[in-house]
Design a protein around this motif. Structure first.
Motif, PDB file in Angstrom:
ATOM      1  N   THR A   1       0.839   5.260   1.177  1.00  0.00           N
ATOM      2  CA  THR A   1       1.211   4.751   2.495  1.00  0.00           C
ATOM      3  C   THR A   1       2.704   4.439   2.532  1.00  0.00           C
ATOM      4  N   ILE A   2       3.351   4.807   3.632  1.00  0.00           N
ATOM      5  CA  ILE A   2       4.768   4.497   3.844  1.00  0.00           C
ATOM      6  C   ILE A   2       4.881   3.599   5.072  1.00  0.00           C
ATOM      7  N   LEU A   3       5.609   2.507   4.948  1.00  0.00           N
ATOM      8  CA  LEU A   3       5.821   1.604   6.065  1.00  0.00           C
ATOM      9  C   LEU A   3       7.319   1.414   6.287  1.00  0.00           C
ATOM     10  N   ALA A   4       7.690   1.174   7.522  1.00  0.00           N
ATOM     11  CA  ALA A   4       9.081   0.884   7.842  1.00  0.00           C
ATOM     12  C   ALA A   4       9.460  -0.486   7.290  1.00  0.00           C
ATOM     13  N   SER A   5      10.752  -0.700   7.099  1.00  0.00           N
ATOM     14  CA  SER A   5      11.244  -1.907   6.433  1.00  0.00           C
ATOM     15  C   SER A   5      10.894  -3.235   7.109  1.00  0.00           C
ATOM     16  N   PRO A   6      10.608  -3.306   8.437  1.00  0.00           N
ATOM     17  CA  PRO A   6      10.201  -4.599   9.006  1.00  0.00           C
ATOM     18  C   PRO A   6       8.965  -5.205   8.326  1.00  0.00           C
ATOM     19  N   ALA A   7       8.224  -4.395   7.606  1.00  0.00           N
ATOM     20  CA  ALA A   7       7.061  -4.915   6.872  1.00  0.00           C
ATOM     21  C   ALA A   7       7.470  -6.008   5.889  1.00  0.00           C
ATOM     22  N   LEU A   8       8.677  -5.887   5.336  1.00  0.00           N
ATOM     23  CA  LEU A   8       9.140  -6.838   4.326  1.00  0.00           C
ATOM     24  C   LEU A   8       9.308  -8.246   4.876  1.00  0.00           C
ATOM     25  N   ASP A   9       9.488  -8.363   6.180  1.00  0.00           N
ATOM     26  CA  ASP A   9       9.727  -9.667   6.802  1.00  0.00           C
ATOM     27  C   ASP A   9       8.475 -10.264   7.431  1.00  0.00           C
TER      28      ASP A   9
ATOM     29  N   ALA B   1      -3.871   1.313  -4.393  1.00  0.00           N
ATOM     30  CA  ALA B   1      -3.073   2.067  -3.421  1.00  0.00           C
ATOM     31  C   ALA B   1      -1.618   2.141  -3.863  1.00  0.00           C
ATOM     32  N   HIS B   2      -0.914   3.202  -3.445  1.00  0.00           N
ATOM     33  CA  HIS B   2       0.507   3.374  -3.725  1.00  0.00           C
ATOM     34  C   HIS B   2       1.264   3.228  -2.408  1.00  0.00           C
ATOM     35  N   ILE B   3       2.196   2.295  -2.368  1.00  0.00           N
ATOM     36  CA  ILE B   3       2.866   1.957  -1.111  1.00  0.00           C
ATOM     37  C   ILE B   3       4.373   1.982  -1.294  1.00  0.00           C
ATOM     38  N   ARG B   4       5.067   2.565  -0.323  1.00  0.00           N
ATOM     39  CA  ARG B   4       6.522   2.582  -0.325  1.00  0.00           C
ATOM     40  C   ARG B   4       7.054   2.090   1.018  1.00  0.00           C
ATOM     41  N   ILE B   5       8.293   1.611   0.975  1.00  0.00           N
ATOM     42  CA  ILE B   5       8.979   1.108   2.163  1.00  0.00           C
ATOM     43  C   ILE B   5      10.136   2.045   2.495  1.00  0.00           C
ATOM     44  N   SER B   6      10.245   2.424   3.762  1.00  0.00           N
ATOM     45  CA  SER B   6      11.324   3.308   4.191  1.00  0.00           C
ATOM     46  C   SER B   6      12.330   2.539   5.033  1.00  0.00           C
TER      47      SER B   6
ATOM     48  N   GLY C   1       6.078  -0.728  10.789  1.00  0.00           N
ATOM     49  CA  GLY C   1       6.115  -1.545   9.574  1.00  0.00           C
ATOM     50  C   GLY C   1       5.161  -2.715   9.602  1.00  0.00           C
ATOM     51  N   THR C   2       5.173  -3.493  10.664  1.00  0.00           N
ATOM     52  CA  THR C   2       4.325  -4.681  10.724  1.00  0.00           C
ATOM     53  C   THR C   2       2.923  -4.327  11.204  1.00  0.00           C
ATOM     54  N   LEU C   3       1.950  -5.039  10.644  1.00  0.00           N
ATOM     55  CA  LEU C   3       0.546  -4.843  11.010  1.00  0.00           C
ATOM     56  C   LEU C   3       0.012  -6.126  11.622  1.00  0.00           C
TER      57      LEU C   3
ATOM     58  N   VAL D   1       1.948  17.614   5.785  1.00  0.00           N
ATOM     59  CA  VAL D   1       1.962  17.148   4.394  1.00  0.00           C
ATOM     60  C   VAL D   1       3.376  17.252   3.831  1.00  0.00           C
ATOM     61  N   SER D   2       4.054  18.361   4.132  1.00  0.00           N
ATOM     62  CA  SER D   2       5.433  18.550   3.672  1.00  0.00           C
ATOM     63  C   SER D   2       6.348  17.478   4.249  1.00  0.00           C
ATOM     64  N   LEU D   3       6.137  17.141   5.529  1.00  0.00           N
ATOM     65  CA  LEU D   3       6.919  16.083   6.166  1.00  0.00           C
ATOM     66  C   LEU D   3       6.677  14.753   5.464  1.00  0.00           C
ATOM     67  N   PHE D   4       5.419  14.470   5.164  1.00  0.00           N
ATOM     68  CA  PHE D   4       5.096  13.216   4.478  1.00  0.00           C
ATOM     69  C   PHE D   4       5.786  13.164   3.113  1.00  0.00           C
ATOM     70  N   GLU D   5       5.733  14.256   2.367  1.00  0.00           N
ATOM     71  CA  GLU D   5       6.335  14.275   1.031  1.00  0.00           C
ATOM     72  C   GLU D   5       7.835  14.016   1.102  1.00  0.00           C
ATOM     73  N   ARG D   6       8.516  14.542   2.127  1.00  0.00           N
ATOM     74  CA  ARG D   6       9.954  14.292   2.274  1.00  0.00           C
ATOM     75  C   ARG D   6      10.216  12.819   2.581  1.00  0.00           C
ATOM     76  N   MET D   7       9.380  12.236   3.426  1.00  0.00           N
ATOM     77  CA  MET D   7       9.536  10.811   3.727  1.00  0.00           C
ATOM     78  C   MET D   7       9.245   9.967   2.488  1.00  0.00           C
ATOM     79  N   TRP D   8       8.258  10.374   1.713  1.00  0.00           N
ATOM     80  CA  TRP D   8       7.878   9.646   0.500  1.00  0.00           C
ATOM     81  C   TRP D   8       9.024   9.650  -0.518  1.00  0.00           C
ATOM     82  N   GLN D   9       9.697  10.794  -0.653  1.00  0.00           N
ATOM     83  CA  GLN D   9      10.772  10.917  -1.631  1.00  0.00           C
ATOM     84  C   GLN D   9      11.951  10.008  -1.304  1.00  0.00           C
ATOM     85  N   THR D  10      12.205   9.767  -0.044  1.00  0.00           N
ATOM     86  CA  THR D  10      13.349   8.933   0.344  1.00  0.00           C
ATOM     87  C   THR D  10      12.988   7.453   0.483  1.00  0.00           C
ATOM     88  N   ALA D  11      11.686   7.136   0.416  1.00  0.00           N
ATOM     89  CA  ALA D  11      11.245   5.744   0.529  1.00  0.00           C
ATOM     90  C   ALA D  11      11.339   5.044  -0.828  1.00  0.00           C
TER      91      ALA D  11
END
Length: 345
Positions: free
Chosen positions: A188-196, A212-217, A162-164, A258-268
């Motif tokens: 891009t999908i990032l873990a929730s620690p990005a929010l902090d 860019a399109h960005i989601r948080i998981s 999440g954090t960069l 790609v299929s794995l990414f799409e599943r992660m994207w849907q739940t983010a």
């Protein structure tokens, strides 16, 4: 000595002369354009489409239109800076296309891969293999540079931590800007620690402002990069990413990732604009505030900025103070930077 001109920055002589006229007069309305040009002894072509001239000057970044309909000149330093950026951008795009057409990178990579043939380490594969093991972070970054350079349609990435870090942001900014400038669809999908993490959130908002399109998981995610659905990169050991990565161009493996990414994207979840995920008014700027903030870049004096916006100088200064307070800025330069980070300008 002949007068310096803007032709080397792809500005036509008539457009430059109109800009010079704007600088001399301080601005005028579109309806007055023909009269002003016909009265100008330096301007050769008076049989002009007024609207076309108006649009060309604003598209070139030589002039702005105020809410009152005034065509006002952009300050020379900012105008030339913008023209240089446009010219460099066109040249960069042309050179990148020529690099791809020539195949020079593939040729150079073939030379580099020859050095891998004699390496008995299991971490390195045969040069022409569809799947390669890349050892060490320096080598991984070089591969990412190569992949993003050739990306033309889609870029999919994840960040399980999440954090960069500032170093990561600095390295990513050049690549991300390059592919977004080409119109590549970036998700891009990032873990929730990005929010902090303020630095991470600032960079994410910078990316979203560029398209860019960005989601948080809030669920665990796997680290991967997929480019154009043709090549994918995953860690050799997800728990120790410094060991290196696996690069695959095998269609079946890439499709699975790609299929794995799409599943992660849907739940983010979409990138929130506040700590509780709700949209706040302070996260947006009105059209007037955007014009006001742009004037901080283009106008060298308050009087010029006020004239561009068609308001009194006292009112202009009052609005500047108000928007600085919203941004938490202590000076106008900082206000412009903070507004850019939020995507307001």
């Amino acid at each position: 000595m002949p007068q310096a001109n803007l032709q080397f920055l792809n500005v036509e002589p008539d457009d430059e002369e109109t800009y010079r006229l704007l600088l001399r007069l301080g601005g005028f309305k579109e309806a007055e354009l023909a009269r002003q040009l016909s009265a100008d002894p330096h301007h050769e072509d008076t049989a002009l489409d007024q609207r076309a001239v108006h649009l060309r000057l604003t598209e070139l970044g030589l002039a702005t239109e105020t809410p009152g309909g005034l065509l006002a000149p952009v300050s020379p330093a900012k105008a030339v800076e913008g023209l240089v950026e446009r010219t460099v951008g066109r040249l960069r795009h042309k050179l990148e296309e020529e690099v791809i057409r020539s195949g020079v990178v593939d040729s150079l990579l073939a030379e580099h891969e020859k050095s891998m043939v004699g390496d008995a380490s299991p971490a390195t594969s045969a040069p022409n293999s569809q799947t390669q093991h890349i050892k060490g972070m320096a080598a991984v970054r070089a591969v990412i540079d190569e992949l993003t350079f050739f990306t033309r349609t889609e870029n999919l990435t994840t960040s399980p931590t999440g954090t960069l870090s500032q170093e990561s942001i600095a390295h990513a900014r050049l690549m991300d800007s390059r592919i977004l400038r080409r119109g590549v669809h970036m998700r891009t999908i990032l873990a929730s620690p990005a929010l902090d993490d303020p630095a991470t959130m600032s960079y994410l908002r910078e990316l979203t402002s560029k398209g860019a399109h960005i989601r948080i998981s809030y669920d665990p995610i796997e680290r991967l990069i997929v480019c154009d659905r043709a090549a994918a990169l995953t860690p050799i050991d997800p728990a120790h990413t410094s060991k290196g990565a696996i690069l695959t161009r095998e269609p079946g493996l890439v499709a699975a990732l790609v299929s794995l990414f799409e599943r992660m994207w849907q739940t983010a979840h979409d990138l929130p604009t506040s700590d509780d995920g709700e949209v706040e008014a302070d996260d947006f700027a009105s059209d007037f505030e955007r014009q006001l903030l742009r004037s901080l870049y283009t106008a060298e004096k308050d009087e010029t900025g006020a004239r561009e916006l068609g308001i009194a100088v006292r009112t202009y200064r009052k609005h500047v103070a108000s928007v600085m307070q919203r941004l938490g800025a202590t000076n106008r330069f900082q206000a412009a930077l903070l507004a850019h980070e939020r995507g307001w300008i």
